[in-house]
Design an enzyme around this catalytic site. Sequence first.
Site, PDB file in Angstrom:
ATOM      1  N   ASN A 127       0.844  -1.201   0.000  1.00 16.45           N
ATOM      2  CA  ASN A 127       0.000   0.000   0.000  1.00 16.45           C
ATOM      3  C   ASN A 127       0.878   1.250   0.000  1.00 16.45           C
ATOM      4  O   ASN A 127       2.103   1.152  -0.038  1.00 16.45           O
ATOM      5  CB  ASN A 127      -0.953  -0.007   1.200  1.00 16.45           C
ATOM      6  CG  ASN A 127      -0.190  -0.080   2.509  1.00 16.45           C
ATOM      7  OD1 ASN A 127       0.565   0.817   2.850  1.00 16.45           O
ATOM      8  ND2 ASN A 127      -0.371  -1.184   3.228  1.00 16.45           N
ATOM      9  N   LYS A 170       9.603 -16.553 -10.728  1.00 18.81           N
ATOM     10  CA  LYS A 170       8.813 -15.452 -11.284  1.00 18.81           C
ATOM     11  C   LYS A 170       7.701 -16.011 -12.181  1.00 18.81           C
ATOM     12  O   LYS A 170       7.987 -16.847 -13.056  1.00 18.81           O
ATOM     13  CB  LYS A 170       9.737 -14.535 -12.083  1.00 18.81           C
ATOM     14  CG  LYS A 170       9.027 -13.312 -12.598  1.00 18.81           C
ATOM     15  CD  LYS A 170       9.975 -12.439 -13.386  1.00 18.81           C
ATOM     16  CE  LYS A 170       9.189 -11.356 -14.088  1.00 18.81           C
ATOM     17  NZ  LYS A 170       9.946 -10.677 -15.103  1.00 18.81           N
ATOM     18  N   ASP A 226      -3.675  -9.786  12.780  1.00 14.94           N
ATOM     19  CA  ASP A 226      -3.855  -8.390  13.176  1.00 14.94           C
ATOM     20  C   ASP A 226      -2.865  -8.137  14.318  1.00 14.94           C
ATOM     21  O   ASP A 226      -3.035  -8.649  15.429  1.00 14.94           O
ATOM     22  CB  ASP A 226      -5.303  -8.139  13.610  1.00 14.94           C
ATOM     23  CG  ASP A 226      -5.547  -6.656  13.844  1.00 14.94           C
ATOM     24  OD1 ASP A 226      -4.720  -6.014  14.527  1.00 14.94           O
ATOM     25  OD2 ASP A 226      -6.564  -6.149  13.330  1.00 14.94           O
ATOM     26  N   ILE A 227      -1.830  -7.387  14.008  1.00  8.13           N
ATOM     27  CA  ILE A 227      -0.740  -7.201  14.981  1.00  8.13           C
ATOM     28  C   ILE A 227      -1.251  -6.472  16.223  1.00  8.13           C
ATOM     29  O   ILE A 227      -0.991  -6.877  17.357  1.00  8.13           O
ATOM     30  CB  ILE A 227       0.422  -6.425  14.320  1.00  8.13           C
ATOM     31  CG1 ILE A 227       0.955  -7.241  13.133  1.00  8.13           C
ATOM     32  CG2 ILE A 227       1.533  -6.129  15.324  1.00  8.13           C
ATOM     33  CD1 ILE A 227       1.952  -6.516  12.255  1.00  8.13           C
ATOM     34  N   PHE A 251      -4.044   3.172  14.979  1.00  8.78           N
ATOM     35  CA  PHE A 251      -4.380   4.186  13.975  1.00  8.78           C
ATOM     36  C   PHE A 251      -5.531   3.658  13.135  1.00  8.78           C
ATOM     37  O   PHE A 251      -5.638   2.447  12.929  1.00  8.78           O
ATOM     38  CB  PHE A 251      -3.170   4.508  13.094  1.00  8.78           C
ATOM     39  CG  PHE A 251      -2.286   5.539  13.721  1.00  8.78           C
ATOM     40  CD1 PHE A 251      -1.501   5.213  14.814  1.00  8.78           C
ATOM     41  CD2 PHE A 251      -2.269   6.837  13.252  1.00  8.78           C
ATOM     42  CE1 PHE A 251      -0.715   6.175  15.436  1.00  8.78           C
ATOM     43  CE2 PHE A 251      -1.485   7.806  13.857  1.00  8.78           C
ATOM     44  CZ  PHE A 251      -0.703   7.469  14.947  1.00  8.78           C
ATOM     45  N   LYS A 299     -13.274   0.588  16.046  1.00  9.09           N
ATOM     46  CA  LYS A 299     -11.937  -0.046  16.161  1.00  9.09           C
ATOM     47  C   LYS A 299     -11.358   0.089  17.561  1.00  9.09           C
ATOM     48  O   LYS A 299     -10.687  -0.812  18.054  1.00  9.09           O
ATOM     49  CB  LYS A 299     -10.977   0.596  15.159  1.00  9.09           C
ATOM     50  CG  LYS A 299     -11.025  -0.124  13.842  1.00  9.09           C
ATOM     51  CD  LYS A 299     -10.205   0.514  12.770  1.00  9.09           C
ATOM     52  CE  LYS A 299     -10.838   0.141  11.445  1.00  9.09           C
ATOM     53  NZ  LYS A 299     -10.295   0.863  10.327  1.00  9.09           N
ATOM     54  N   LYS A 338     -10.536  -3.508  18.914  1.00  9.83           N
ATOM     55  CA  LYS A 338      -9.120  -3.872  19.085  1.00  9.83           C
ATOM     56  C   LYS A 338      -8.649  -3.649  20.515  1.00  9.83           C
ATOM     57  O   LYS A 338      -7.478  -3.887  20.827  1.00  9.83           O
ATOM     58  CB  LYS A 338      -8.253  -3.094  18.097  1.00  9.83           C
ATOM     59  CG  LYS A 338      -8.670  -3.360  16.643  1.00  9.83           C
ATOM     60  CD  LYS A 338      -7.558  -3.116  15.653  1.00  9.83           C
ATOM     61  CE  LYS A 338      -8.072  -3.365  14.236  1.00  9.83           C
ATOM     62  NZ  LYS A 338      -7.011  -3.533  13.264  1.00  9.83           N
TER      63      LYS A 338
HETATM   64  O1  C5P Z   1      -8.558  -2.499  10.943  1.00 13.53           O
HETATM   65  P1  C5P Z   1      -7.583  -1.485  10.461  1.00 13.53           P
HETATM   66  O2  C5P Z   1      -6.562  -2.030   9.499  1.00 13.53           O
HETATM   67  O3  C5P Z   1      -8.185  -0.220   9.946  1.00 13.53           O
HETATM   68  O4  C5P Z   1      -6.827  -1.063  11.783  1.00 13.53           O
HETATM   69  C1  C5P Z   1      -5.761  -0.185  11.759  1.00 13.53           C
HETATM   70  C2  C5P Z   1      -4.913  -0.372  12.980  1.00 13.53           C
HETATM   71  O5  C5P Z   1      -4.651  -1.750  13.205  1.00 13.53           O
HETATM   72  C3  C5P Z   1      -3.565   0.277  12.822  1.00 13.53           C
HETATM   73  O6  C5P Z   1      -3.145   0.670  14.114  1.00 13.53           O
HETATM   74  C4  C5P Z   1      -2.715  -0.854  12.254  1.00 13.53           C
HETATM   75  O7  C5P Z   1      -1.353  -0.672  12.554  1.00 13.53           O
HETATM   76  C5  C5P Z   1      -3.287  -2.061  12.961  1.00 13.53           C
HETATM   77  N1  C5P Z   1      -3.267  -3.297  12.168  1.00 13.53           N
HETATM   78  C6  C5P Z   1      -2.433  -4.325  12.555  1.00 13.53           C
HETATM   79  N2  C5P Z   1      -2.417  -5.499  11.862  1.00 13.53           N
HETATM   80  C7  C5P Z   1      -3.227  -5.688  10.793  1.00 13.53           C
HETATM   81  C8  C5P Z   1      -4.071  -4.643  10.375  1.00 13.53           C
HETATM   82  C9  C5P Z   1      -4.062  -3.458  11.089  1.00 13.53           C
HETATM   83  O8  C5P Z   1      -1.704  -4.161  13.522  1.00 13.53           O
HETATM   84  N3  C5P Z   1      -3.185  -6.826  10.151  1.00 13.53           N
END
Ligand code: C5P
Length: 403
Positions: free
Chosen positions: A210, A289, A306-307, A323, A337, A341
Amino acid sequence: MGLKDKKILLAVSGGIAAYKSAELCRQFIREGASVRVVMTRGALAFITPMTFQALSGNPVHTELLDPAAEAAMGHIELARWADLVLIAPASAGFLARLAAGMADDLLSTLCLATSAPVVAAPAMNQQMWANAATRDNMERLQSRGIALWGPASGDQACGEVGPGRMLEPSDILDRVRDECFGRPLLKGRKVVITAGPTREAIDPVRYVSNHSSGKMGFALAEAARALGAEVVLVAGPVSLATPAGCTRIDVESAREMLAAVESSLGDAALFIGCAAVADFRPREVADQKLKKPVQNPVLELEENPDILATVTARYPEVFSVGFAAETGNLLEHAAAKLDKKKVGLICANDVTAADSGFNSDKNTIVALWRSSGELRQSRFGPDHKKTIAGNIIRLTAELAGWQ
Ligand code: C5P
């Protein structure tokens, strides 16, 4: 008396905002600081030395080559005396001379000769602030460690509206107290920050990613470090210099990012998930490739961890900040969120807004949190990501109860 015995060299350059510096001088004195005032020739057209002499209780310095002034307190002594050099207002002309390293008047010479931190509060017409020459000068000054506070946006004395107003004296006073002389808010605390995008391989040469530049996360790392934190910056692929004093771990994919975060989190007090983590990765990664021709190629994806949610679930003792980059219904999505989260604070930004979000040097943030169950919010910007980063870190420290 938050500034007791601090030695502040208040430098006033030419601009209508010079009248605000008289109030600033008064506030410093009230806080117990010793203030010596240096005025450029331009400043003398707006306000008299007598005003500052009366307010500071010290003679005002205006000339580099004045035998009487040099005999009393010479420019090198003055440069050594200061704990802080604060240039307010800092005019476009003076900042250009500072950027060029000139030593052709008392103030520019002092700025070269001092080992104290130099902070500038710019004030100028909004078009002058936007001018490419000024932009270049600001980059140079910041890269040399000169802090720029403001300018604020709003009505200007010239009748225009935009960025270029000097910050208000009370805002400058707060920042001098907290950022220059305060007990570093994050001293003794470890902060782990993710920044930038992740890259999810399709084959050895292609990937899914991205537009994240990493600028916001890097600015947060710099701000946390400036407030005394030990900082680990887990960075996706970005081309930014590591902020001084921060430990950087470079990663590519979301899974690598999660592993680096978990290996650093042990004794951390704060986690800030600022990275734009790719939500999905290709299910299969080709080891060669992919070759044309492929009929109707289909990329099958699977979900990444999701970290942020993993951190809040596994490390509940760590204060976590997330964020939310949104393209509509900003507050609604961000509030969802915040709760889903389970973060202590979520920073929402509309990435479609002009001059904000991905790749921009600026941002506009609405920070949301809950206090006794009630949703609360604070708005920051539009402003430079470095300024917004300081705002976010200070708010975080307040919410976490680190005073
Ligand atoms: O759900 P969304 O992607 O909008 O959430 C954004 C937040 O979650 C950000 O703080 C981003 O760093 C974290 N995030 C994450 N791992 C993911 C997706 C988002 O830590 N796979």
